[in-house]
Design a protein around this motif. Structure first.
Motif, PDB file in Angstrom:
ATOM      1  N   ASN A 227       0.745  -1.100   0.204  1.00  0.00           N
ATOM      2  CA  ASN A 227       0.080  -0.092   0.024  1.00  0.00           C
ATOM      3  C   ASN A 227       0.952   1.200   0.271  1.00  0.00           C
ATOM      4  O   ASN A 227       0.628   2.074  -0.479  1.00  0.00           O
ATOM      5  CB  ASN A 227      -0.828   0.084   1.275  1.00  0.00           C
ATOM      6  N   VAL A 228       1.931   1.396   0.865  1.00  0.00           N
ATOM      7  CA  VAL A 228       2.612   2.409   0.725  1.00  0.00           C
ATOM      8  C   VAL A 228       3.599   2.719  -0.758  1.00  0.00           C
ATOM      9  O   VAL A 228       3.689   3.953  -0.753  1.00  0.00           O
ATOM     10  CB  VAL A 228       3.922   2.418   2.017  1.00  0.00           C
ATOM     11  N   ALA A 229       3.791   1.446  -1.020  1.00  0.00           N
ATOM     12  CA  ALA A 229       4.793   1.736  -2.494  1.00  0.00           C
ATOM     13  C   ALA A 229       3.616   2.184  -3.421  1.00  0.00           C
ATOM     14  O   ALA A 229       4.246   2.913  -4.404  1.00  0.00           O
ATOM     15  CB  ALA A 229       5.014   0.360  -2.880  1.00  0.00           C
ATOM     16  N   LEU A 230       2.393   1.495  -3.584  1.00  0.00           N
ATOM     17  CA  LEU A 230       1.686   2.143  -4.404  1.00  0.00           C
ATOM     18  C   LEU A 230       1.023   3.548  -4.357  1.00  0.00           C
ATOM     19  O   LEU A 230       1.129   4.474  -5.344  1.00  0.00           O
ATOM     20  CB  LEU A 230       0.196   1.230  -4.511  1.00  0.00           C
ATOM     21  N   GLY A 231       0.880   4.097  -2.982  1.00  0.00           N
ATOM     22  CA  GLY A 231       0.495   5.321  -2.873  1.00  0.00           C
ATOM     23  C   GLY A 231       1.676   6.433  -3.158  1.00  0.00           C
ATOM     24  O   GLY A 231       1.310   7.553  -3.522  1.00  0.00           O
ATOM     25  N   GLN A 232       2.833   5.700  -2.763  1.00  0.00           N
ATOM     26  CA  GLN A 232       4.018   6.698  -2.893  1.00  0.00           C
ATOM     27  C   GLN A 232       4.298   6.984  -4.412  1.00  0.00           C
ATOM     28  O   GLN A 232       4.588   8.048  -5.035  1.00  0.00           O
ATOM     29  CB  GLN A 232       5.321   6.068  -2.289  1.00  0.00           C
ATOM     30  N   TYR A 233       4.197   6.122  -5.021  1.00  0.00           N
ATOM     31  CA  TYR A 233       4.341   6.088  -6.547  1.00  0.00           C
ATOM     32  C   TYR A 233       3.290   6.888  -7.343  1.00  0.00           C
ATOM     33  O   TYR A 233       3.542   7.882  -8.027  1.00  0.00           O
ATOM     34  CB  TYR A 233       4.487   4.607  -7.223  1.00  0.00           C
ATOM     35  N   MET A 234       2.032   6.651  -6.780  1.00  0.00           N
ATOM     36  CA  MET A 234       0.969   7.418  -7.588  1.00  0.00           C
ATOM     37  C   MET A 234       0.957   9.099  -7.144  1.00  0.00           C
ATOM     38  O   MET A 234       0.788   9.915  -7.944  1.00  0.00           O
ATOM     39  CB  MET A 234      -0.522   6.937  -7.077  1.00  0.00           C
ATOM     40  N   GLY A 235       1.489   9.078  -5.914  1.00  0.00           N
ATOM     41  CA  GLY A 235       1.747  10.616  -5.521  1.00  0.00           C
ATOM     42  C   GLY A 235       2.867  11.101  -6.336  1.00  0.00           C
ATOM     43  O   GLY A 235       2.640  12.349  -6.830  1.00  0.00           O
ATOM     44  N   ALA A 236       3.915  10.396  -6.599  1.00  0.00           N
ATOM     45  CA  ALA A 236       5.087  11.070  -7.349  1.00  0.00           C
ATOM     46  C   ALA A 236       4.513  11.390  -8.791  1.00  0.00           C
ATOM     47  O   ALA A 236       5.071  12.285  -9.245  1.00  0.00           O
ATOM     48  CB  ALA A 236       6.193  10.093  -7.364  1.00  0.00           C
ATOM     49  N   LEU A 237       3.622  10.727  -9.428  1.00  0.00           N
ATOM     50  CA  LEU A 237       3.335  10.727 -10.653  1.00  0.00           C
ATOM     51  C   LEU A 237       2.478  12.165 -10.904  1.00  0.00           C
ATOM     52  O   LEU A 237       2.602  12.915 -12.017  1.00  0.00           O
ATOM     53  CB  LEU A 237       2.221   9.751 -11.180  1.00  0.00           C
ATOM     54  N   GLN A 238       1.971  12.637  -9.810  1.00  0.00           N
ATOM     55  CA  GLN A 238       1.153  13.848  -9.704  1.00  0.00           C
ATOM     56  C   GLN A 238       1.945  15.052  -9.867  1.00  0.00           C
ATOM     57  O   GLN A 238       1.613  16.222 -10.070  1.00  0.00           O
ATOM     58  CB  GLN A 238       0.198  13.653  -8.389  1.00  0.00           C
ATOM     59  N   SER A 239       3.453  14.970  -9.761  1.00  0.00           N
ATOM     60  CA  SER A 239       4.232  15.736  -9.770  1.00  0.00           C
ATOM     61  C   SER A 239       5.140  15.687 -10.933  1.00  0.00           C
ATOM     62  O   SER A 239       5.421  16.753 -11.954  1.00  0.00           O
ATOM     63  CB  SER A 239       5.086  16.059  -8.523  1.00  0.00           C
ATOM     64  N   ILE A 240       5.598  14.390 -11.187  1.00  0.00           N
ATOM     65  CA  ILE A 240       6.450  14.177 -12.441  1.00  0.00           C
ATOM     66  C   ILE A 240       5.560  14.318 -13.932  1.00  0.00           C
ATOM     67  O   ILE A 240       6.232  14.986 -14.576  1.00  0.00           O
ATOM     68  CB  ILE A 240       6.841  12.665 -12.330  1.00  0.00           C
ATOM     69  N   VAL A 241       4.451  14.030 -14.009  1.00  0.00           N
ATOM     70  CA  VAL A 241       3.825  14.133 -15.043  1.00  0.00           C
ATOM     71  C   VAL A 241       3.721  15.640 -15.770  1.00  0.00           C
ATOM     72  O   VAL A 241       4.075  16.014 -16.712  1.00  0.00           O
ATOM     73  CB  VAL A 241       2.282  13.368 -15.121  1.00  0.00           C
TER      74      VAL A 241
ATOM     75  N   SER B  91      -9.112   1.674   5.317  1.00  0.00           N
ATOM     76  CA  SER B  91      -8.561   2.629   4.240  1.00  0.00           C
ATOM     77  C   SER B  91      -7.409   2.101   3.528  1.00  0.00           C
ATOM     78  O   SER B  91      -7.403   2.358   2.221  1.00  0.00           O
ATOM     79  CB  SER B  91      -8.188   3.747   4.854  1.00  0.00           C
ATOM     80  N   THR B  92      -6.740   1.043   4.186  1.00  0.00           N
ATOM     81  CA  THR B  92      -5.514   0.515   3.431  1.00  0.00           C
ATOM     82  C   THR B  92      -6.258  -0.559   2.294  1.00  0.00           C
ATOM     83  O   THR B  92      -5.645  -0.775   1.341  1.00  0.00           O
ATOM     84  CB  THR B  92      -4.729  -0.404   4.460  1.00  0.00           C
ATOM     85  N   MET B  93      -7.244  -1.222   2.828  1.00  0.00           N
ATOM     86  CA  MET B  93      -7.824  -2.317   2.059  1.00  0.00           C
ATOM     87  C   MET B  93      -8.428  -1.565   0.656  1.00  0.00           C
ATOM     88  O   MET B  93      -8.338  -1.620  -0.457  1.00  0.00           O
ATOM     89  CB  MET B  93      -9.205  -2.987   2.807  1.00  0.00           C
ATOM     90  N   ALA B  94      -9.259  -0.326   0.960  1.00  0.00           N
ATOM     91  CA  ALA B  94      -9.762   0.323   0.002  1.00  0.00           C
ATOM     92  C   ALA B  94      -8.668   0.974  -1.047  1.00  0.00           C
ATOM     93  O   ALA B  94      -9.037   0.950  -2.257  1.00  0.00           O
ATOM     94  CB  ALA B  94     -10.606   1.743   0.695  1.00  0.00           C
ATOM     95  N   ASN B  95      -7.539   1.313  -0.467  1.00  0.00           N
ATOM     96  CA  ASN B  95      -6.577   2.226  -1.457  1.00  0.00           C
ATOM     97  C   ASN B  95      -6.040   0.874  -2.368  1.00  0.00           C
ATOM     98  O   ASN B  95      -5.704   1.161  -3.548  1.00  0.00           O
ATOM     99  CB  ASN B  95      -5.637   2.471  -0.436  1.00  0.00           C
ATOM    100  N   ILE B  96      -5.787  -0.441  -1.755  1.00  0.00           N
ATOM    101  CA  ILE B  96      -5.084  -1.280  -2.433  1.00  0.00           C
ATOM    102  C   ILE B  96      -6.064  -1.872  -3.583  1.00  0.00           C
ATOM    103  O   ILE B  96      -5.815  -1.982  -4.699  1.00  0.00           O
ATOM    104  CB  ILE B  96      -4.593  -2.368  -1.714  1.00  0.00           C
ATOM    105  N   VAL B  97      -7.214  -2.083  -3.291  1.00  0.00           N
ATOM    106  CA  VAL B  97      -8.411  -2.385  -4.219  1.00  0.00           C
ATOM    107  C   VAL B  97      -8.495  -1.439  -5.311  1.00  0.00           C
ATOM    108  O   VAL B  97      -8.642  -1.984  -6.479  1.00  0.00           O
ATOM    109  CB  VAL B  97      -9.602  -2.801  -3.486  1.00  0.00           C
TER     110      VAL B  97
END
Length: 317
Positions: A186-200, A256-262
């Motif tokens: 969950n941390v890895a997924l959230g961290q990466y998706m958050g980074a894309l909001q700046s990188i893109v 919240s963790t379950m929801a974020n991952i799914v």
């Protein structure tokens, strides 16, 4: 090469700049005139257009004897352009300054290292962290490289950079114990998706003038696909049984963790719903087919079971 703000690049946007790969306007009031003074434009025009060109408006260079666009003392046919260049002492470094060229060496030694460092920080930041980078400088850096025809190299470097990062993330997840596996994914997924909001957004010009126009793709889609291929696909068959187990044991992980991952898995690859339709249906609407009257008793039994489990864990009706 010292960075400049986007306003110093001149107006008109990248569309106008792309007509001249060095994005310089050598006419009256252009970028060369901004750097060298009003006398630079007539000299630049004659060197670029040749002897037949009409001189542009503006003061003449008093120290360059000239007649009809040809330097006096340089006979036609005896030395040609080489003699002209020698007469006014334009060497390679001066030409580079005049044209404001970003060479591939400049890109590799000056521009990409700045982008590389900024991407590193964005990929590894935690939510709420302050990142000490200049977004304006990085945006300007990308803009200049696009206008100087380095988009293909920059895109290749970006994909390679993020791929290497995701491969490290995947190896770290593989080493995680089962009780920490879901949370770390969950941390890895959230961290990466958050980074894309700046990188893109930082690479918006590369996306517009290279990825969309030449590759017929989109940068965000490409970067999401990288996470799918290098992380999610490698872990989905270990992750899904743990998610189903956690679902059957209320509050083993936070809702919240379950929801974020799914929701994240559904974004990455919607067909993964077929692996656990009941699980996905709790967080993604309209996954299951519409309810039918013959199954109402089964639905009621499921609700009663959930209520008993909630009461067993200290929740009142």
């Amino acid at each position: 090469m010292e960075e400049e703000s986007m306003e110093e690049e001149g107006g008109g946007g990248c569309e106008a700049m792309m007509d001249d790969q060095n994005h310089n306007n050598w006419g009256a009031g252009g970028y060369g005139r901004h750097l060298l003074g009003s006398a630079a434009a007539p000299l630049g025009d004659r060197l670029l257009r040749g002897p037949a060109a009409e001189p542009t408006s503006g003061p003449e260079l008093s120290d360059v004897p000239e007649a009809n666009g040809v330097l006096r003392g340089c006979e036609p046919g005896k030395g040609g352009a080489g003699a002209i260049a020698a007469a006014i002492n334009i060497n390679a470094s001066t030409s580079k300054f005049l044209m404001n060229v970003i060479t591939i060496e400049d890109y590799k030694s000056t521009y990409w290292p700045k982008l590389d460092s900024a991407i590193d920080q964005l990929l590894t930041q935690s939510p709420g962290d302050y990142i000490p980078i200049s977004y304006e400088q990085i945006y300007s850096c990308v803009y200049k490289c696009v206008c100087q025809q380095h988009s293909e190299q920059m895109y290749s470097d970006l994909i390679k950079k993020i791929t290497n990062h995701l491969e490290r993330v995947s190896k770290e997840l593989q080493a995680s114990p089962p009780d920490l596996y879901i949370e770390r994914f969950n941390v890895a997924l959230g961290q990466y998706m958050g980074a894309l909001q700046s990188i893109v957004p930082l690479f918006i010009y590369m996306n517009k003038f290279y990825i969309e126009t030449k590759l017929n793709r989109d940068l965000k889609d490409d970067l999401i696909k990288l996470f799918t291929e290098h992380v999610a696909e490698k872990h989905i068959y270990n992750l899904m049984p743990l998610l189903l187990e956690a679902q059957s044991t209320p509050f083993q992980i936070t809702p919240s963790t379950m929801a974020n991952i799914v929701k994240g898995l559904y974004t990455l690859r919607p067909e993964w719903v077929q692996m656990a339709p009941a699980l996905f249906s709790k967080f993604i609407p309209n996954i299951l087919p519409p309810a039918v009257e013959s199954e109402l008793q089964e639905y009621a039994a499921q609700d009663q079971k959930l209520q008993r489990e909630l009461m067993q864990n200290g929740f009142d009706r």
